[in-house]
Design a protein around this motif. Structure first.
Motif, short mmCIF file in Angstrom:
data_model
loop_
_atom_site.label_atom_id
_atom_site.label_comp_id
_atom_site.label_asym_id
_atom_site.label_seq_id
_atom_site.Cartn_x
_atom_site.Cartn_y
_atom_site.Cartn_z
N ASN A 49 0.83 -1.21 0.00
CA ASN A 49 0.00 0.00 0.00
C ASN A 49 0.86 1.26 0.00
OD1 ASN A 49 -3.15 -0.23 0.42
ND2 ASN A 49 -2.20 -2.03 1.33
N TRP A 52 2.10 1.80 -3.54
CA TRP A 52 1.08 2.36 -4.44
C TRP A 52 0.94 3.86 -4.20
CZ3 TRP A 52 -3.25 -1.25 -2.33
CH2 TRP A 52 -2.98 -2.56 -2.66
N THR A 53 0.87 4.21 -2.93
CA THR A 53 0.69 5.62 -2.57
C THR A 53 1.85 6.47 -3.05
OG1 THR A 53 -0.58 4.91 -0.64
CG2 THR A 53 0.24 7.17 -0.64
N PRO A 87 -3.26 -3.81 -8.60
CA PRO A 87 -2.43 -3.76 -7.40
C PRO A 87 -1.95 -5.14 -6.97
CG PRO A 87 -4.51 -2.60 -7.05
CD PRO A 87 -4.62 -3.33 -8.35
N TRP A 89 -1.51 -7.05 -3.95
CA TRP A 89 -2.00 -6.90 -2.57
C TRP A 89 -0.97 -7.36 -1.55
CZ3 TRP A 89 -5.79 -3.74 -1.93
CH2 TRP A 89 -6.72 -3.56 -2.96
#
Length: 137
Positions: A49, A52-53, A87, A89
């Motif tokens: 995460n 991705w950010t 994505p 995960w």
């Protein structure tokens, strides 16, 4: 990552002294009987995460110009699937396949031949009511 992990732990349990999301997951699941959908993500999932950010904030929105130089998402937590980006995960295996420690039996006075935990492991798990009998075997 240390600061982010501690922040996420606090989001899920403001009173927790755990420093990592993996410690908090164990504490909340075994000690406080929280369901999987109400415990923090694994460290690996949190890292994905964060990637991705960072990719979106720095490489996409940070270069809002006519011809931005955008690196491949492949190294930022994304994978291709049927020619489309999606994505990633987590890089860890599915919990039901990787973590036999989540099996528990209903035995109160010790495990017997047919109980669930004895079928997958030579000893009881942290979730078994009878865990002390086989804990050190």
């Amino acid at each position: 990552m240390q600061v982010l992990e501690r922040y996420v732990v606090q989001l899920y349990d403001g009173m927790s002294s755990c420093l990592t999301v993996d410690e908090a997951r164990k504490q909340l699941f075994t000690g406080k009987s929280r369901r999987f959908d109400s415990i923090p993500p694994t460290r690996d999932a949190l890292l994905q995460n964060v990637k991705w950010t960072a990719y979106q904030a720095v490489h996409i929105w940070g270069q809002v110009i006519a011809s931005p130089l955008v690196p491949s998402p492949r190294h930022w937590g994304w994978i291709t699937d049927s020619g489309k980006w999606r994505p990633l995960w987590t890089t860890l295996p599915e919990i039901t396949k990787a973590c036999q420690e989540l099996v528990k039996c209903g035995g109160k006075k010790g495990c017997r031949g047919g109980c669930g935990c004895r079928r997958v492991s030579p000893h009881c798990t942290a979730l078994c009511a009878c865990q002390e009998e086989f804990k050190n075997q």
